[in-house]
Design a protein around this motif. Structure first.
Motif, mmCIF file in Angstrom:
data_model
loop_
_atom_site.group_PDB
_atom_site.id
_atom_site.type_symbol
_atom_site.label_atom_id
_atom_site.label_comp_id
_atom_site.label_asym_id
_atom_site.label_seq_id
_atom_site.Cartn_x
_atom_site.Cartn_y
_atom_site.Cartn_z
ATOM 1 N N CYS A 225 14.312 1.193 -2.364
ATOM 2 C CA CYS A 225 13.569 2.254 -1.687
ATOM 3 C C CYS A 225 14.431 3.512 -1.700
ATOM 4 O O CYS A 225 15.618 3.465 -1.373
ATOM 5 C CB CYS A 225 13.254 1.837 -0.251
ATOM 6 S SG CYS A 225 12.573 3.174 0.749
ATOM 7 N N GLU A 226 13.835 4.632 -2.108
ATOM 8 C CA GLU A 226 14.588 5.887 -2.181
ATOM 9 C C GLU A 226 15.004 6.360 -0.791
ATOM 10 O O GLU A 226 15.993 7.060 -0.624
ATOM 11 C CB GLU A 226 13.753 6.981 -2.866
ATOM 12 C CG GLU A 226 13.745 6.906 -4.380
ATOM 13 C CD GLU A 226 15.153 6.931 -4.977
ATOM 14 O OE1 GLU A 226 15.995 7.715 -4.486
ATOM 15 O OE2 GLU A 226 15.403 6.138 -5.926
ATOM 16 N N GLU A 227 14.237 5.976 0.227
ATOM 17 C CA GLU A 227 14.504 6.418 1.598
ATOM 18 C C GLU A 227 15.586 5.583 2.284
ATOM 19 O O GLU A 227 16.548 6.120 2.812
ATOM 20 C CB GLU A 227 13.220 6.359 2.442
ATOM 21 C CG GLU A 227 12.173 7.392 2.076
ATOM 22 C CD GLU A 227 12.665 8.837 2.264
ATOM 23 O OE1 GLU A 227 13.558 9.056 3.127
ATOM 24 O OE2 GLU A 227 12.181 9.717 1.537
ATOM 25 N N CYS A 228 15.379 4.227 2.282
ATOM 26 C CA CYS A 228 16.285 3.377 3.071
ATOM 27 C C CYS A 228 17.245 2.564 2.208
ATOM 28 O O CYS A 228 18.117 1.893 2.733
ATOM 29 C CB CYS A 228 15.475 2.461 3.992
ATOM 30 S SG CYS A 228 14.479 1.239 3.108
ATOM 31 N N GLY B 241 6.059 10.725 -7.066
ATOM 32 C CA GLY B 241 7.057 10.581 -8.137
ATOM 33 C C GLY B 241 7.772 9.248 -8.043
ATOM 34 O O GLY B 241 7.927 8.525 -9.038
ATOM 35 N N ASP B 242 8.195 8.898 -6.811
ATOM 36 C CA ASP B 242 8.906 7.630 -6.600
ATOM 37 C C ASP B 242 8.002 6.467 -6.965
ATOM 38 O O ASP B 242 8.434 5.500 -7.587
ATOM 39 C CB ASP B 242 9.360 7.501 -5.141
ATOM 40 C CG ASP B 242 10.508 8.455 -4.839
ATOM 41 O OD1 ASP B 242 11.137 8.947 -5.805
ATOM 42 O OD2 ASP B 242 10.775 8.697 -3.644
ATOM 43 N N ARG C 61 0.828 -1.211 0.000
ATOM 44 C CA ARG C 61 0.000 0.000 0.000
ATOM 45 C C ARG C 61 0.866 1.266 0.000
ATOM 46 O O ARG C 61 0.737 2.106 0.892
ATOM 47 C CB ARG C 61 -0.978 -0.013 1.180
ATOM 48 C CG ARG C 61 -2.118 -1.030 0.950
ATOM 49 C CD ARG C 61 -3.171 -0.969 2.034
ATOM 50 N NE ARG C 61 -2.693 -1.537 3.285
ATOM 51 C CZ ARG C 61 -2.657 -2.850 3.533
ATOM 52 N NH1 ARG C 61 -3.066 -3.707 2.613
ATOM 53 N NH2 ARG C 61 -2.216 -3.303 4.666
ATOM 54 N N ARG C 62 1.777 1.303 -0.955
ATOM 55 C CA ARG C 62 2.646 2.463 -1.214
ATOM 56 C C ARG C 62 3.683 2.713 -0.125
ATOM 57 O O ARG C 62 4.368 3.740 -0.131
ATOM 58 C CB ARG C 62 1.818 3.752 -1.380
ATOM 59 C CG ARG C 62 0.740 3.628 -2.419
ATOM 60 C CD ARG C 62 -0.138 4.832 -2.440
ATOM 61 N NE ARG C 62 -1.060 4.729 -3.570
ATOM 62 C CZ ARG C 62 -1.584 5.785 -4.183
ATOM 63 N NH1 ARG C 62 -1.264 6.997 -3.783
ATOM 64 N NH2 ARG C 62 -2.398 5.618 -5.195
ATOM 65 N N ARG C 63 3.764 1.777 0.821
ATOM 66 C CA ARG C 63 4.677 1.973 1.942
ATOM 67 C C ARG C 63 5.794 0.929 1.871
ATOM 68 O O ARG C 63 5.524 -0.249 1.608
ATOM 69 C CB ARG C 63 3.890 1.820 3.250
ATOM 70 C CG ARG C 63 4.502 2.524 4.446
ATOM 71 C CD ARG C 63 3.580 2.407 5.655
ATOM 72 N NE ARG C 63 2.431 3.308 5.564
ATOM 73 C CZ ARG C 63 2.446 4.579 5.953
ATOM 74 N NH1 ARG C 63 3.572 5.098 6.464
ATOM 75 N NH2 ARG C 63 1.385 5.333 5.850
ATOM 76 N N HIS D 214 9.159 1.797 6.583
ATOM 77 C CA HIS D 214 7.771 2.146 6.917
ATOM 78 C C HIS D 214 7.360 3.534 6.435
ATOM 79 O O HIS D 214 6.404 4.116 6.934
ATOM 80 C CB HIS D 214 7.511 1.993 8.434
ATOM 81 C CG HIS D 214 7.847 0.619 8.926
ATOM 82 N ND1 HIS D 214 7.077 -0.476 8.630
ATOM 83 C CD2 HIS D 214 8.903 0.155 9.638
ATOM 84 C CE1 HIS D 214 7.645 -1.564 9.157
ATOM 85 N NE2 HIS D 214 8.748 -1.203 9.772
ATOM 86 N N LEU D 215 8.103 4.061 5.467
ATOM 87 C CA LEU D 215 7.726 5.372 4.915
ATOM 88 C C LEU D 215 6.917 5.174 3.633
ATOM 89 O O LEU D 215 7.139 4.213 2.893
ATOM 90 C CB LEU D 215 8.985 6.197 4.609
ATOM 91 C CG LEU D 215 9.783 6.636 5.833
ATOM 92 C CD1 LEU D 215 11.090 7.319 5.411
ATOM 93 C CD2 LEU D 215 8.959 7.558 6.737
#
Ligand SMILES: [Zn+2]
Length: 247
Positions: free
Chosen positions: A232-235, A216-217, A203-205, A210-211
């Protein structure tokens, strides 16, 4: 990097197994029995110190008692000799008789003092013997508690070992068939990212950090070929797309 969707899902299976193995290792390290056994070992060491101290005091007392008894014997035999001379009637000189009687009286006083000291020593020794008895009983109790804790720890460890063997067998059935470069990337990420190298996109997370992915991503991930290994762009973890990813 490329890996077909089925391979990526199998990587998630490996991740689940590895997370189980990590939890089992943590459970092994943190068994409450470890701390319990350490605590009981410290108690046993303290009890042993106590017993050594009491035993040393008892030995010292025994030596003092022996010395006093020897002294009492000397005083007694000297008094007996004096009385024998007194009773023999051989001494007729009044001054000499007086001196002898005075010495007998003095020896009797001395004997009394020594016997009082001896009695005191014996009472002290009795108290120490009782204390040693209490310590030995405590040692037996703590020893028994420790044996129970050790048995409980060993049972828990055996259970963990069985679980670990089962998880390893499961892993062995999946991991060797995965592409080496994918596994190498996964292992590297796992080492640097708290044990999680691959995460599902749900669900997009990202289930790793957990972000929620930004619009865009998310569009980029949706547009990537199905066999692209996306991150994942974050982690920076491997992000695996599934039916519930919300793309
Ligand atoms: Zn993430």
């Amino acid at each position: 990097m490329k890996a077909d969707p089925a391979t990526q899902l199998r990587l998630l299976d490996v991740q689940a197994i590895d997370s189980s193995l990590d939890r089992l290792a943590a459970r092994r390290r943190n068994l409450p029995e470890h701390a319990e056994i350490d605590k009981l070992d410290a108690q046993l060491a303290a009890l042993n110190d106590d017993l050594v101290r009491v035993s040393t005091q008892l030995r010292d007392l025994g030596r003092s008692q022996q010395k006093l008894e020897t002294e009492v014997d000397l005083v007694r035999s000297r008094a007996a000799r004096d009385r024998e001379r007194l009773d023999s009637g051989r001494i007729t000189n009044a001054r000499e008789l007086e001196n002898l009687q005075a010495e007998i009286a003095s020896l009797a006083r001395r004997q009394g003092v020594l016997e009082d000291e001896l009695l005191e020593l014996m009472e002290t020794a009795e108290g120490l013997e009782a204390r040693a008895g209490v310590i030995r009983a405590d040692q037996e109790r703590v020893d028994a508690e420790r044996a129970t804790s050790v048995a409980s720890r060993d049972a828990a460890l055996a259970e963990i070992d069985n679980e670990v063997a089962a998880r390893r067998a499961e892993r062995e059935a999946i991991a060797p068939a995965l592409p080496a470069d994918l596994v190498a990337l996964y292992e590297r990420l796992r080492a640097s990212s708290a044990g999680v190298g691959a995460a599902r996109l749900v669900r997009r997370r990202c289930e790793g950090c957990h972000l929620e992915l930004s619009g865009g991503d998310l569009r980029e991930v949706a547009a990537a070929p199905v066999d692209a290994v996306v991150r994942c762009e974050e982690c920076r973890r491997i992000l695996v797309r599934t039916a519930e990813s919300g793309l």
